[in-house]
Design a protein around this motif. Structure first.
Motif, PDB file in Angstrom:
ATOM      1  N   ARG A 143       0.879  -1.170   0.000  1.00  0.00           N
ATOM      2  CA  ARG A 143       0.000   0.000   0.000  1.00  0.00           C
ATOM      3  C   ARG A 143       0.921   1.225   0.000  1.00  0.00           C
ATOM      4  O   ARG A 143       1.967   1.169  -0.640  1.00  0.00           O
ATOM      5  CB  ARG A 143      -0.955  -0.078   1.189  1.00  0.00           C
ATOM      6  N   SER A 144       0.546   2.290   0.695  1.00  0.00           N
ATOM      7  CA  SER A 144       1.399   3.489   0.608  1.00  0.00           C
ATOM      8  C   SER A 144       2.563   3.458   1.582  1.00  0.00           C
ATOM      9  O   SER A 144       3.458   4.292   1.512  1.00  0.00           O
ATOM     10  CB  SER A 144       0.559   4.746   0.867  1.00  0.00           C
TER      11      SER A 144
ATOM     12  N   ARG B 294       0.147  -2.360  -6.441  1.00  0.00           N
ATOM     13  CA  ARG B 294      -0.097  -1.308  -5.471  1.00  0.00           C
ATOM     14  C   ARG B 294      -1.593  -1.373  -5.142  1.00  0.00           C
ATOM     15  O   ARG B 294      -2.428  -1.057  -5.999  1.00  0.00           O
ATOM     16  CB  ARG B 294       0.318   0.026  -6.090  1.00  0.00           C
TER      17      ARG B 294
ATOM     18  N   VAL C  16      -4.247   3.700  -5.232  1.00  0.00           N
ATOM     19  CA  VAL C  16      -4.062   4.526  -6.427  1.00  0.00           C
ATOM     20  C   VAL C  16      -2.627   5.021  -6.581  1.00  0.00           C
ATOM     21  O   VAL C  16      -1.950   4.741  -7.569  1.00  0.00           O
ATOM     22  CB  VAL C  16      -4.985   5.775  -6.366  1.00  0.00           C
ATOM     23  N   GLY C  17      -2.166   5.795  -5.586  1.00  0.00           N
ATOM     24  CA  GLY C  17      -0.894   6.516  -5.714  1.00  0.00           C
ATOM     25  C   GLY C  17       0.284   5.561  -5.819  1.00  0.00           C
ATOM     26  O   GLY C  17       0.445   4.680  -4.985  1.00  0.00           O
TER      27      GLY C  17
ATOM     28  N   ARG D 149      -1.565  13.838  -1.502  1.00  0.00           N
ATOM     29  CA  ARG D 149      -0.240  13.469  -1.004  1.00  0.00           C
ATOM     30  C   ARG D 149       0.354  14.662  -0.284  1.00  0.00           C
ATOM     31  O   ARG D 149       0.226  15.815  -0.759  1.00  0.00           O
ATOM     32  CB  ARG D 149       0.693  13.061  -2.162  1.00  0.00           C
TER      33      ARG D 149
ATOM     34  N   HIS E 226      -3.483   9.185   7.282  1.00  0.00           N
ATOM     35  CA  HIS E 226      -3.644   8.587   5.944  1.00  0.00           C
ATOM     36  C   HIS E 226      -4.765   7.539   5.945  1.00  0.00           C
ATOM     37  O   HIS E 226      -4.535   6.357   5.676  1.00  0.00           O
ATOM     38  CB  HIS E 226      -2.316   7.979   5.472  1.00  0.00           C
TER      39      HIS E 226
HETATM   40  O1  LIG Z   1      -4.694   4.766  -2.871  1.00  0.00           O
HETATM   41  C1  LIG Z   1      -4.004   5.709  -2.464  1.00  0.00           C
HETATM   42  O2  LIG Z   1      -3.387   6.481  -3.217  1.00  0.00           O
HETATM   43  C2  LIG Z   1      -3.865   5.942  -1.048  1.00  0.00           C
HETATM   44  O3  LIG Z   1      -3.280   6.925  -0.669  1.00  0.00           O
HETATM   45  C3  LIG Z   1      -4.338   4.917  -0.110  1.00  0.00           C
HETATM   46  O4  LIG Z   1      -3.213   4.509   0.610  1.00  0.00           O
HETATM   47  P1  LIG Z   1      -3.253   3.200   1.504  1.00  0.00           P
HETATM   48  O5  LIG Z   1      -3.475   2.050   0.591  1.00  0.00           O
HETATM   49  O6  LIG Z   1      -4.379   3.370   2.483  1.00  0.00           O
HETATM   50  O7  LIG Z   1      -1.919   3.157   2.161  1.00  0.00           O
END
Ligand SMILES: O=C(O)C(=O)COP(=O)(O)O
Ligand SMILES: NC(=O)C1=CN([C@@H]2O[C@H](COP(=O)(O)OP(=O)(O)OC[C@H]3O[C@@H](n4cnc5c(N)ncnc54)[C@H](O)[C@@H]3O)[C@@H](O)[C@H]2O)C=CC1
Length: 585
Positions: free
Chosen positions: A90-91, A112, A115-116, A273, A321
């Motif tokens: 994850r992040s 991942r 998203v980010g 972010r 977060h």
């Molecule tokens: O999906 C994203 O970009 C997030 O920021 C979610 O982050 P996480 O998976 O909760 O660590």
């Protein structure tokens, strides 16, 4: 007679660890598997580095050994990655270059679960031929809801009042808030989350504008949101909500300079972010009252320092977060990422690939036999280059009966790169790293599409591969215009070699090939055939291309087995043979 030198250094089997296509016609790839046909391993291992929803884990376990190792140190991760085919994060996990290096080529996909992907070194992934996939849709609503929750909580001082009351203070006058209705909200980054925030904010009676240089005006219009320039957005907003990814161009997008242009007393929400805000500048803007309040879910460094002025600021509301942290979103991303990772491990193209082109399944299905043809032609062409010459400039011509615009050649170009590079190096090439690898080796590949008379059914009539500025160990392969030239076409689903230099031949691209240039005279086919026969080398095809009767001819001989060195020497000793070369497919 100019016999070709031994080809043994070219005969090393190419690494099949993560190739783009299965080169053997007997094991033709199913169209959906063109991008990543993977080495046969009993059961792949997926390393899950952060908590993943149960449904996703179940899906993974049906296909792979799953190693859940939460809270690893970077050193633990580097140690475990060498035993893993896929990694899910994850992040909270930094997937940097050292992770790819430590994997020693085994890691094929990073998933991942969200998203980010700013915590994944995409350049390093691409260089190592490792696919990166994400789960871009399952947490959109959760993130949007969290932005709205933070905005409302900030406007009404919910967190501060809650803390005060729990500390025994009943402070009704201190925590007078502001209303949302009728206020201007500027959404920066009008993608999936930004759009959902816009819908909800409109429902709350806010006036919503958005700034996003890449957003479609039609989508904004459909939601009833005006797209405006950046300065207009920030200078008119009572609330600013951030929803762009962290990239070099969005890094510290809100800074001292931009805070000088905002409406005094603006309130800022950040669920994107931390890095998109210059946090020190934000503290200054909060202290001076330029920014009245901020509500932050994300930070430049996570977790932030315990004494962070920003986190401890009385006008700042924070969450650790939590944007994607709902039961529903976590089940959703877990399933989304598990499906993407399993698909990639099976060799399927992923719809959520971050560092590979997405080629529609129907295009792949149609191109499947040409994918094999492209790789084999390049493989032949590079073996024709004289030793030490190197390959710098390659021209590929695709001739088609269809309009050149109808042809998506990205997969074919990747396969040409693979065919050019793998026979002469230990690098493996796939759809992810093909362009990078060609660039790194200084190989310039230019493509030309020409329209010729042809059938509408087949997407390509022939493919021609030409290597310029290179001498050939088989000079007859050099065309009149000076390039090493091979061309081929697909016949009944099988790739065929149809042109070598200026000679027309026709031999199916299976097994290996011997090319001989000889004086066209009776008995040549028999002479070469009997040398091979003595050695028990089975001839699958023979084809002679000649300029004119009794002049020079090129004979292409397809062989199932690799002839011994002595056999090749004997072929070279046949008096009418002027030059020959053995080429491994
Ligand atoms: O999906 C994203 O970009 C997030 O920021 C979610 O982050 P996480 O998976 O909760 O660590
Ligand atoms: N806090 C959390 O837990 C979560 C955070 N996020 C973050 O939210 C962000 C957005 O996610 P999505 O909407 O799903 O992504 P998206 O890709 O759908 O939308 C991002 C939008 O930002 C735009 N953009 C890019 N550069 C820009 C710039 N310079 N100025 C303005 N807009 C720009 C893009 O054009 C795109 O429309 C990502 O950074 C993601 O990591 C997403 C989910 C959960």
């Amino acid at each position: 007679m100019a016999a070709a030198t031994s080809q043994s250094h070219l005969l090393r089997p190419s690494l099949r660890r993560a190739s783009l296509a299965c080169p053997s016609p007997s094991a033709s790839p199913s169209p959906s598997r063109i991008s990543f046909v993977l080495r046969a391993v009993s059961k792949p291992t997926v390393l899950v580095a952060e908590k993943l929803g149960a449904a996703g884990l179940e899906l993974l376990k049906e296909f792979a050994n799953v190693d859940c190792a939460y809270n690893m140190t970077p050193e633990d991760l580097c140690a475990k990655i060498a035993l893993s085919d896929a990694l899910i994060v994850r992040s909270g996990t930094k997937v940097n270059r050292s992770v790819f290096e430590s994997s020693a080529g085994r890691l094929r996909v990073v998933g991942r679960a969200g998203v980010g992907i700013d915590n994944v070194d995409l350049a390093a992934a691409t260089e190592h031929g490792c696919l990166v996939v994400n789960a871009p849709t399952a947490n959109t609503v959760a993130a949007a809801e969290h932005a709205i929750a933070l905005m409302a909580a900030m406007a009404r001082n919910v967190a501060q009042a809650d803390a005060a009351l729990k500390a025994g203070k009943w402070q009704r006058n201190k925590y007078v808030g502001v209303s949302l209705v009728g206020k201007n909200l500027a959404i920066l980054g009008f993608g999936k989350v930004g759009s959902e925030v816009a819908r909800r904010a409109k429902g709350l009676g806010m006036h919503v504008v958005a700034h996003d240089p890449y957003a479609s005006a039609a989508r904004a219009q459909a939601i009833g949101v005006e797209l405006v320039p950046f300065e207009q957005a920030i200078s008119t907003a009572d609330f600013i909500s951030l929803h762009m990814p962290l990239t070099p161009s969005t890094d510290k997008m809100l800074n001292d300079e931009t805070f000088a242009k905002v409406k005094k007393g603006v309130r800022i929400v950040n669920v994107a972010r931390g890095g998109v805000i210059d946090e020190e500048a934000l503290v200054r803007a909060l202290d001076s009252g330029i920014v009245a309040q901020a509500a932050l879910d994300v930070f430049t460094v996570e977790p932030p320092a315990a004494d962070s002025k920003l986190v401890l600021h009385e006008n700042v509301t924070v969450t650790p977060h939590l944007g994607a942290s709902t039961v529903e979103a976590q089940e959703g991303v877990a399933i989304e990422i598990a499906e993407a990772v399993v698909g990639a491990l099976k060799g399927e193209l992923s719809a959520t690939a971050v560092n590979a082109p997405m080629v529609p399944a129907e295009v792949l299905s149609e191109l499947a036999p040409y994918v094999e043809l492209a790789e084999k032609l390049a493989r032949l062409a590079v073996q024709l280059v004289a030793g030490g010459g190197g390959v710098k400039s390659v021209k590929v011509t695709y001739a088609s009966g269809r309009s050149p615009d109808d042809l998506d050649t990205r997969v074919l170009r990747a396969m040409i790169t693979k065919g050019l590079i793998e026979p002469i190096s230990s690098v493996f090439v796939n759809l992810v790293n093909a362009d990078f690898t060609a660039k790194q080796r200084g190989i310039r590949i230019t493509e030309e599409r020409v329209q010729i008379d042809g059938t509408a059914e087949s997407p390509i009539e022939y493919i021609k591969v030409q290597i310029a500025q290179a001498g050939s160990k088989f000079p007859s392969a050099v065309s009149e215009t000076g390039e090493i030239t091979v061309a081929g076409r697909v016949k009944d689903g099988i790739p065929h070699l149809t042109e070598v230099g200026s000679f027309q031949v026709d031999v199916s691209l299976e097994g290996s090939i011997i090319l001989c240039r000889q004086v066209d005279q009776p008995g040549m086919i028999g002479a070469v055939g009997s040398v091979l026969g003595e050695q028990n080398v089975n001839v699958s095809f023979m084809s002679v291309g000649r300029i004119a009767p009794r002049k020079h001819a090129v004979m292409a001989i397809g062989v199932d087995e690799e002839p011994a060195k002595e056999t090749l020497t004997k072929i070279g000793e046949i008096p009418a043979i002027e030059e020959f070369v053995f080429l491994k497919l």
